[in-house]
Design a protein around this motif. Structure first.
Motif, mmCIF file in Angstrom:
data_model
loop_
_atom_site.group_PDB
_atom_site.id
_atom_site.type_symbol
_atom_site.label_atom_id
_atom_site.label_comp_id
_atom_site.label_asym_id
_atom_site.label_seq_id
_atom_site.Cartn_x
_atom_site.Cartn_y
_atom_site.Cartn_z
ATOM 1 N N PRO A 1 0.798 -1.143 -0.271
ATOM 2 C CA PRO A 1 0.039 0.228 0.164
ATOM 3 C C PRO A 1 0.918 1.162 -0.066
ATOM 4 O O PRO A 1 1.787 1.275 0.518
ATOM 5 C CB PRO A 1 -0.827 0.021 1.326
ATOM 6 N N HIS A 2 0.064 2.299 -0.652
ATOM 7 C CA HIS A 2 0.892 3.531 -0.590
ATOM 8 C C HIS A 2 0.987 4.206 0.636
ATOM 9 O O HIS A 2 -0.023 4.743 1.196
ATOM 10 C CB HIS A 2 0.543 4.280 -1.881
ATOM 11 N N ALA A 3 2.341 4.361 1.342
ATOM 12 C CA ALA A 3 2.306 5.138 2.555
ATOM 13 C C ALA A 3 2.103 6.671 2.389
ATOM 14 O O ALA A 3 1.944 7.164 3.416
ATOM 15 C CB ALA A 3 3.827 4.759 2.881
ATOM 16 N N LYS A 4 2.163 7.175 1.160
ATOM 17 C CA LYS A 4 2.050 8.750 1.079
ATOM 18 C C LYS A 4 0.674 9.069 1.595
ATOM 19 O O LYS A 4 0.746 10.429 1.918
ATOM 20 C CB LYS A 4 2.406 9.205 -0.192
ATOM 21 N N MET B 1 5.590 -1.558 1.868
ATOM 22 C CA MET B 1 5.101 -0.464 1.742
ATOM 23 C C MET B 1 5.344 0.292 0.483
ATOM 24 O O MET B 1 6.663 0.347 0.068
ATOM 25 C CB MET B 1 5.048 0.606 2.895
ATOM 26 N N THR B 2 4.585 1.260 -0.342
ATOM 27 C CA THR B 2 4.907 2.127 -1.202
ATOM 28 C C THR B 2 5.397 3.363 -1.002
ATOM 29 O O THR B 2 4.630 4.118 -0.081
ATOM 30 C CB THR B 2 4.045 2.005 -2.768
ATOM 31 N N VAL B 3 6.245 4.149 -1.612
ATOM 32 C CA VAL B 3 6.236 5.718 -1.168
ATOM 33 C C VAL B 3 6.730 6.201 -2.425
ATOM 34 O O VAL B 3 6.835 5.757 -3.728
ATOM 35 C CB VAL B 3 7.644 5.617 -0.228
ATOM 36 N N ALA B 4 6.668 7.647 -2.441
ATOM 37 C CA ALA B 4 6.904 8.600 -3.510
ATOM 38 C C ALA B 4 8.091 9.136 -3.902
ATOM 39 O O ALA B 4 8.464 9.603 -4.723
ATOM 40 C CB ALA B 4 5.773 9.633 -3.680
ATOM 41 N N GLY C 1 10.310 0.841 10.800
ATOM 42 C CA GLY C 1 10.677 -0.410 10.634
ATOM 43 C C GLY C 1 10.182 -1.507 9.714
ATOM 44 O O GLY C 1 10.166 -2.354 9.644
ATOM 45 N N VAL C 2 9.994 -0.593 8.460
ATOM 46 C CA VAL C 2 9.467 -1.164 7.175
ATOM 47 C C VAL C 2 10.622 -1.824 6.445
ATOM 48 O O VAL C 2 11.736 -1.152 6.358
ATOM 49 C CB VAL C 2 8.630 -0.171 6.185
ATOM 50 N N SER C 3 10.362 -2.975 6.425
ATOM 51 C CA SER C 3 11.631 -3.665 5.589
ATOM 52 C C SER C 3 11.753 -3.838 4.122
ATOM 53 O O SER C 3 12.591 -4.465 3.465
ATOM 54 C CB SER C 3 11.975 -5.031 6.086
ATOM 55 N N LEU D 1 0.016 -4.977 -5.997
ATOM 56 C CA LEU D 1 -1.082 -3.764 -5.870
ATOM 57 C C LEU D 1 -0.414 -2.692 -5.060
ATOM 58 O O LEU D 1 0.067 -3.042 -3.862
ATOM 59 C CB LEU D 1 -2.257 -4.434 -5.389
ATOM 60 N N ARG D 2 -0.554 -1.513 -5.422
ATOM 61 C CA ARG D 2 0.067 -0.328 -4.599
ATOM 62 C C ARG D 2 -0.848 0.597 -4.067
ATOM 63 O O ARG D 2 -0.691 1.625 -3.576
ATOM 64 C CB ARG D 2 0.991 0.376 -5.413
ATOM 65 N N SER D 3 -2.286 0.503 -4.119
ATOM 66 C CA SER D 3 -3.349 1.138 -3.628
ATOM 67 C C SER D 3 -3.087 1.702 -2.253
ATOM 68 O O SER D 3 -2.786 0.873 -1.422
ATOM 69 C CB SER D 3 -4.730 0.489 -3.777
#
Length: 369
Positions: free
Chosen positions: A52-55, A74-77, A89-91, A239-241
């Motif tokens: 999922p997109h953390a932004k 997690m996804t970031v921008a 702590g996201v790996s 999926l990155r929703s």
């Protein structure tokens, strides 16, 4: 601290008990938990890996809840977002953009070198992007997804030939490793367009010689189409929703796949503010504005006592309403609004109370933008 008089007394108190100043944005626990569980179940059903997109939230509490529910990563921008969620702590992190920031690349290379368990992916859509990664690579390579775009869309190679050129550059470059194909379908306007785009992504993937490839797609509007079209895909579908976690009362309420398939997402965010003035019949000024609620994808949505009102405009610190004929709303009333587009809502609040169905505060969400 914006919205909170005494953080130590916040949890366990009523939202309306004097601990909070107004305006304040709250998140409903039952909606958050429902939405997180719903997408976790959807991605399991279709065999997807979920990043999922953390932004949307940049909140350690919500990110942890998403990971605990089964999210792969997690996804970031941006590089700064990647480094921030690393501190949570996201790996496993996907940076869904091409990176040219030298300091960010060096910091990410250092993270990869320092921790063999850290998994990192980013996008490339140009040879120049591949070269930038190669220049800053360290002990472990940058793993990349060649991004396929579409006409009128955001980034991404516009043709298969352009993508294959980028992919070949990635496979030839020192410090870069090609992992698959990525894209973003959220700006497309119909299921037919999305299906055609997904088949272009599959065609691109078929031309790549990549072991255990990833095919990554991203929005919160078409994941039902993605699930059906890619059900038999030989790649790992990612999926990155992101907006699903809180959903909304506007933009995503109108566009959610759950308007087409069984199930639902629930709007979790709500803004409370006082009516400051009723300067003329049928007109009210409420004490919240652009600094408190998003307006980029639709105006706030009146709820409760003002549900039949219309938001005419939102200024820096004020919202102007057209009241329904005969409305009893008066100065001093505390009224509430749903929001449209959560991705520009959380960043307006460093701390957000989480409430139960009786508006008792059961926790606090912290954000790090």
């Amino acid at each position: 601290m914006k919205g909170i008089v005494d953080p130590e007394r916040a949890v366990g108190s009523s939202l309306f008990g004097g601990v909070f100043t107004f305006p304040v944005m709250v998140a409903h626990r039952s909606a958050l938990e429902h939405n997180i569980a719903t997408l976790a179940a959807f991605t399991r059903e279709y065999g997807m890996i979920f990043a999922p997109h953390a932004k949307t939230t940049m909140s350690p509490e919500l990110i942890r809840a998403q990971l605990d529910a089964g999210a792969w990563g997690m996804t970031v921008a941006t590089p700064s977002q990647a480094l921030t969620v690393r501190e949570f702590g996201v790996s496993r992190i996907v940076l869904a953009n091409q990176i040219f920031d030298p300091a960010g690349l060096d910091a990410l290379a250092a993270q990869l070198a320092a921790d063999d368990s850290f998994e990192f992916l980013c996008f490339v859509d140009s040879v120049a992007g591949v070269e930038a990664l190669s220049r800053h690579a360290g002990a472990r390579p940058f793993r990349v997804l060649a991004e396929l775009g579409h006409e009128g869309g955001r980034a991404g190679s516009r043709t298969l030939g352009e993508l294959l050129e980028v992919a070949a550059a990635a496979q030839a470059a020192d410090g870069v490793e090609l992992a698959g194909v990525a894209g973003y379908e959220g700006s497309l306007g119909s299921a037919e367009e999305v299906r055609a785009y997904l088949h272009r992504m599959l065609e691109a993937l078929a031309h790549l010689r990549v072991r255990d490839p990833i095919l990554s797609v991203g929005g919160s509007q078409w994941f039902d189409v993605i699930g059906r079209e890619l059900a038999d895909c030989q790649a790992r579908v990612m999926l990155r929703s992101g907006a699903y976690v809180s959903h909304d009362d506007g933009y995503y309420r109108e566009r959610t796949p759950y308007n087409r398939i069984e199930g639902e997402l629930r709007a979790a965010l709500e803004v409370w503010a006082h009516v400051l003035s009723v300067p003329e019949p049928g007109l009210a000024v409420v004490g919240f504005g652009k600094r408190d609620a998003p307006v980029d994808e639709g105006l706030p949505v009146p709820r409760g006592a003002v549900a039949d009102a219309t938001v005419l405009k939102v200024q820096d610190q004020h919202a102007v309403l057209r009241l329904a004929p005969g409305s009893p709303v008066k100065p001093g009333d505390l009224v509430s609004f749903g929001i449209s587009h959560p991705c520009t809502a959380f960043d307006k609040w460093r701390v957000m109370p989480v409430v139960d169905d009786d508006y008792v505060v059961v926790g606090l969400i912290n954000t790090f933008f």
